[in-house]
Write a protein that holds these residues in place. Structure first.
Motif, short mmCIF file in Angstrom:
data_model
loop_
_atom_site.label_atom_id
_atom_site.label_comp_id
_atom_site.label_asym_id
_atom_site.label_seq_id
_atom_site.Cartn_x
_atom_site.Cartn_y
_atom_site.Cartn_z
N MET A 258 -24.82 -4.66 8.89
CA MET A 258 -24.91 -4.38 10.31
C MET A 258 -24.56 -2.92 10.53
SD MET A 258 -22.71 -6.00 13.49
CE MET A 258 -23.68 -7.45 13.67
N THR A 259 -25.38 -2.24 11.30
CA THR A 259 -25.13 -0.85 11.63
C THR A 259 -24.35 -0.77 12.94
OG1 THR A 259 -27.16 -0.61 12.93
CG2 THR A 259 -27.32 -0.16 10.56
N LYS A 260 -23.89 0.43 13.26
CA LYS A 260 -23.15 0.63 14.51
C LYS A 260 -24.05 0.29 15.70
CE LYS A 260 -20.38 4.13 16.83
NZ LYS A 260 -19.91 5.53 16.75
N SER A 261 -25.31 0.68 15.65
CA SER A 261 -26.25 0.38 16.75
C SER A 261 -26.42 -1.12 16.92
CB SER A 261 -27.61 1.01 16.47
OG SER A 261 -27.50 2.40 16.40
N GLU A 262 -26.51 -1.84 15.82
CA GLU A 262 -26.64 -3.29 15.90
C GLU A 262 -25.36 -3.92 16.47
OE1 GLU A 262 -29.71 -3.95 12.14
OE2 GLU A 262 -27.55 -3.95 11.77
N LEU A 263 -24.22 -3.38 16.09
CA LEU A 263 -22.95 -3.87 16.63
C LEU A 263 -22.89 -3.67 18.15
CD1 LEU A 263 -20.09 -5.00 16.25
CD2 LEU A 263 -19.33 -2.67 15.75
N ILE A 264 -23.34 -2.53 18.60
CA ILE A 264 -23.36 -2.25 20.04
C ILE A 264 -24.25 -3.26 20.76
CG2 ILE A 264 -24.18 -0.57 21.77
CD1 ILE A 264 -23.16 1.62 19.74
N GLU A 265 -25.41 -3.56 20.19
CA GLU A 265 -26.31 -4.55 20.80
C GLU A 265 -25.66 -5.93 20.87
OE1 GLU A 265 -30.33 -4.68 19.34
OE2 GLU A 265 -30.35 -2.50 19.06
N VAL A 266 -24.97 -6.34 19.80
CA VAL A 266 -24.32 -7.65 19.78
C VAL A 266 -23.21 -7.70 20.83
CG1 VAL A 266 -22.87 -9.17 18.38
CG2 VAL A 266 -24.90 -8.14 17.37
N TYR B 243 -21.61 0.71 24.13
CA TYR B 243 -21.49 1.91 23.30
C TYR B 243 -20.11 2.54 23.49
CZ TYR B 243 -22.40 6.73 21.77
OH TYR B 243 -22.31 7.95 21.16
N ASP B 244 -19.69 2.65 24.76
CA ASP B 244 -18.36 3.23 25.06
C ASP B 244 -17.24 2.37 24.48
OD1 ASP B 244 -19.58 5.29 26.45
OD2 ASP B 244 -19.30 4.34 28.43
N ALA C 244 -14.74 3.58 21.57
CA ALA C 244 -13.31 3.65 21.89
C ALA C 244 -12.49 2.93 20.82
CB ALA C 244 -13.05 3.04 23.26
N ILE C 245 -12.99 1.79 20.37
CA ILE C 245 -12.29 1.04 19.31
C ILE C 245 -12.26 1.83 18.02
CG2 ILE C 245 -12.41 -1.02 17.84
CD1 ILE C 245 -13.52 -2.49 20.37
N PHE C 246 -13.42 2.36 17.62
CA PHE C 246 -13.47 3.14 16.37
C PHE C 246 -12.60 4.40 16.47
CE2 PHE C 246 -17.84 1.32 15.03
CZ PHE C 246 -17.22 0.22 14.49
N ASP C 247 -12.62 5.05 17.61
CA ASP C 247 -11.78 6.26 17.78
C ASP C 247 -10.30 5.92 17.66
OD1 ASP C 247 -14.00 7.88 18.07
OD2 ASP C 247 -13.89 7.95 20.27
N ARG D 61 -0.84 1.66 9.89
CA ARG D 61 -1.57 0.51 9.36
C ARG D 61 -2.25 -0.20 10.53
NH1 ARG D 61 -0.22 -4.93 8.20
NH2 ARG D 61 -1.23 -5.67 6.31
N ILE D 62 -3.48 -0.66 10.32
CA ILE D 62 -4.21 -1.41 11.34
C ILE D 62 -4.36 -2.83 10.82
CG2 ILE D 62 -6.39 -1.67 12.59
CD1 ILE D 62 -6.81 1.36 12.04
N GLU D 63 -3.87 -3.79 11.60
CA GLU D 63 -3.98 -5.20 11.19
C GLU D 63 -4.77 -5.97 12.25
OE1 GLU D 63 -1.17 -9.08 10.51
OE2 GLU D 63 -0.36 -7.10 10.03
N LEU D 64 -5.88 -6.56 11.82
CA LEU D 64 -6.70 -7.39 12.69
C LEU D 64 -6.60 -8.82 12.15
CD1 LEU D 64 -9.79 -5.00 12.78
CD2 LEU D 64 -7.95 -5.17 14.47
N ARG D 65 -5.74 -9.62 12.75
CA ARG D 65 -5.46 -10.98 12.26
C ARG D 65 -6.75 -11.76 12.07
NH1 ARG D 65 0.24 -12.51 11.65
NH2 ARG D 65 1.22 -10.59 12.36
N GLY D 66 -6.85 -12.42 10.93
CA GLY D 66 -8.02 -13.22 10.62
C GLY D 66 -9.17 -12.42 10.05
#
Length: 96
Positions: A1-9, A22-23, A27-30, A41-46
């Motif tokens: 999955m590309t970033k563009s596809e993620l934005i669409e989803v 897109y914003d 914002a999450i990636f930034d 450290r970044i922890e995303l449970r699951g």
């Protein structure tokens, strides 16, 4: 999955315009980039966790020539998959 596809989803799942999705995605990636640059450290449970790992300087070898090469110390992003995601992916192995 590309970033563009993620934005669409994201746009489809929460029913928002693509430019708003897109914003949100950016914002999450930034925020993730900023945390990693501060060596947090970044922890995303699951899902999993991201952290910075330090690697010592070492003597490596050029695979083409066999010549020894000095490799500088470095830091790199490390991802460790979470238990829930690992278990869900393991189920795929049962079907292969």
């Amino acid at each position: 999955m590309t970033k563009s596809e993620l934005i669409e989803v994201v746009a489809e799942r929460i029913d928002i315009p693509k430019n708003r999705a897109y914003d949100v995605v950016n914002a999450i990636f930034d925020a993730m980039k900023d945390a990693l640059l501060q060596e947090d450290r970044i922890e995303l449970r699951g899902f999993g966790s991201f952290s910075i790992r330090e690697y010592d300087a070492r003597v490596g070898r050029n695979p083409r020539t066999g010549e020894e090469v000095f490799v500088d110390a470095k830091k790199s992003v490390h991802f460790k998959v979470g238990k829930e995601l690992r278990e869900r992916v393991d189920v795929l192995n049962e079907y292969n």
